[in-house]
Design a protein around this motif. Sequence first.
Motif, short mmCIF file in Angstrom:
data_model
loop_
_atom_site.label_atom_id
_atom_site.label_comp_id
_atom_site.label_asym_id
_atom_site.label_seq_id
_atom_site.Cartn_x
_atom_site.Cartn_y
_atom_site.Cartn_z
N GLU A 58 -71.87 17.81 72.34
CA GLU A 58 -73.10 18.37 71.77
C GLU A 58 -73.94 17.25 71.17
N GLN A 60 -77.50 18.00 70.44
CA GLN A 60 -78.81 18.58 70.12
C GLN A 60 -79.02 18.77 68.63
N VAL A 104 -83.71 11.76 73.33
CA VAL A 104 -82.75 12.73 72.82
C VAL A 104 -83.48 13.98 72.35
N TYR A 105 -82.73 14.99 72.00
CA TYR A 105 -83.29 16.22 71.45
C TYR A 105 -83.74 15.93 70.01
N ASP A 106 -84.87 16.52 69.62
CA ASP A 106 -85.41 16.24 68.28
C ASP A 106 -84.37 16.48 67.18
N ASP A 127 -78.40 15.03 75.48
CA ASP A 127 -78.89 16.25 76.12
C ASP A 127 -80.26 16.58 75.52
N ALA A 128 -81.30 15.99 76.09
CA ALA A 128 -82.64 16.10 75.52
C ALA A 128 -83.34 17.40 75.93
N ALA A 129 -82.76 18.13 76.89
CA ALA A 129 -83.34 19.40 77.37
C ALA A 129 -84.83 19.24 77.70
N GLU A 130 -85.70 20.03 77.09
CA GLU A 130 -87.14 19.99 77.42
C GLU A 130 -87.75 18.60 77.22
N ASN A 131 -87.11 17.77 76.39
CA ASN A 131 -87.62 16.40 76.23
C ASN A 131 -87.39 15.53 77.47
N ASP A 170 -77.38 19.10 82.38
CA ASP A 170 -76.89 18.34 81.24
C ASP A 170 -77.26 16.86 81.39
N TYR B 134 -88.17 19.60 83.03
CA TYR B 134 -86.79 20.09 82.86
C TYR B 134 -86.67 21.50 83.42
#
Lengths: 279, 279
Positions: A58, A60, A104-106, A127-131, A170, B134
């Motif tokens: 994890e 995030q 990275v994720y905020d 796991d920056a996802a939308e970033n 991921d 993404y």
Amino acid sequence: MADTNWPSCCRSLKGVVLDMCGVLYDSGEGDGVAIPGSIEAVQRLKASDLQLRFCTNETQATREKFVAKLQRLGFDISVSEVFPPAPAVVAVLKQRGLRPHLLVYDGVLPEFDSIDKTNPNCVVIGDAAENFSYQNLNEAFRVLVGLEKPVLFSMGQGRYYKETDGLKLDVGVFMKALEYACDLEAEVIGKPSPMFFQTVLGDMNLQPHEALMIGDDLVNDVGGAQHCGMKGVQVRTGKYRQNVETWDLEELDQNLEQICTEPHPLPSSLDFICSFKQM
Amino acid sequence: MADTNWPSCCRSLKGVVLDMCGVLYDSGEGDGVAIPGSIEAVQRLKASDLQLRFCTNETQATREKFVAKLQRLGFDISVSEVFPPAPAVVAVLKQRGLRPHLLVYDGVLPEFDSIDKTNPNCVVIGDAAENFSYQNLNEAFRVLVGLEKPVLFSMGQGRYYKETDGLKLDVGVFMKALEYACDLEAEVIGKPSPMFFQTVLGDMNLQPHEALMIGDDLVNDVGGAQHCGMKGVQVRTGKYRQNVETWDLEELDQNLEQICTEPHPLPSSLDFICSFKQM
């Protein structure tokens, strides 16, 4: 080499390491949802004479916020029992005097507050996802190709994970993307890195054969643990998908197949272990 | 096997294939800019007895719009001389009865107007640029993992290209990302696929040893042509970066090094060829 005999392995067991997302809970909107039986399974482990740690990729949230979420879901868990990649990366950066460009994720940014990020000489991805936008990937790429000796740290190398609204890509996917773009090999910090498992074993003061990893990811949880000499068990919750993950089976301890033929949420895994060990 | 002797190779030359972005022009805002000398170099080739074709992995516009842009920049070029991947993919999709989920740049969508896209049974990616979000990557991933036999077509496999405001990630990077996520191997349509070069050779009715490819990409232009038995020349415009691309040199025809030691915009490449062949 792991003891491949389940009864004797379980009898010598002194510690259990649990993966979190897909084993304890499914992530998604808000806090996500606890997987049925998992809260009680953690209670049962804590009431036993086994040591218990949580090992997660994890990235995030900060450890504090992540553990608070698990507590809200009903789990008996504390920050000192949880091992995510970000604090491990921070330790490596400090040790090697590196200044990261972060993709990275905020939510995980505060973990890097103590690190100098000016004039970056490496890139760290989580796991920056939308970033993971085209623009942000280009920025990370440009930092890397501008370095004489480009260094890329990836917090885990997972392919995908499950949220309540479906499977999501991921960090490993974007690690491979940047590796190809820059013709380099990333340094993975997190599961399945042996160093990462050894840190957890060190915290429990146990030898690999005395510990068991339970996760939903055949490569990162089970395979990573087995390469360390630990025993690994795959639960069939979370990202488990019968037809997709069989490709990895050949690389792993063949004895795994025996346990994989049974349905396996976390409570059933504990029942399986209990059948050999009083718990 | 290509003739590695430049003088004799150039004397037997009957056709030249030119890469476009990075050789004729640098892309960027608006139409981009023509590379100095390249408009005249095309004129010189057209005035010679050599056949001329243009082979590009450009997938951000239809052939018609792309050629119109080159004409506005000043190039003497027509649609029938240009070979991009999208029409080749459409031919393959029709031949194999496949219905694509498209992750491409909006501008190229009209090339796929004649194709049924309902209930997709494959994924096609091109240089989607900002469309590589993404969310869009997750959608393509979900289509692929939902298929019993996932098929991914990638229009090219470039690492990056140069726009006027800097280097940008190309489609190959996202191909690698989806390959890793789904544990599959993409089918590349475009350079350096041998089938793609053979289509161009067939259109000129030439044997490989009678044709020369000039491009700025060592792997996709020069290497692809060489694997086909054609001769390849790298220009030092466009994405050429001395320190980054040397890693690929070992894989290629060693004779290439000889020509790579000179500075090489397109006009100089033609001068080099002319030193062996009247043109």
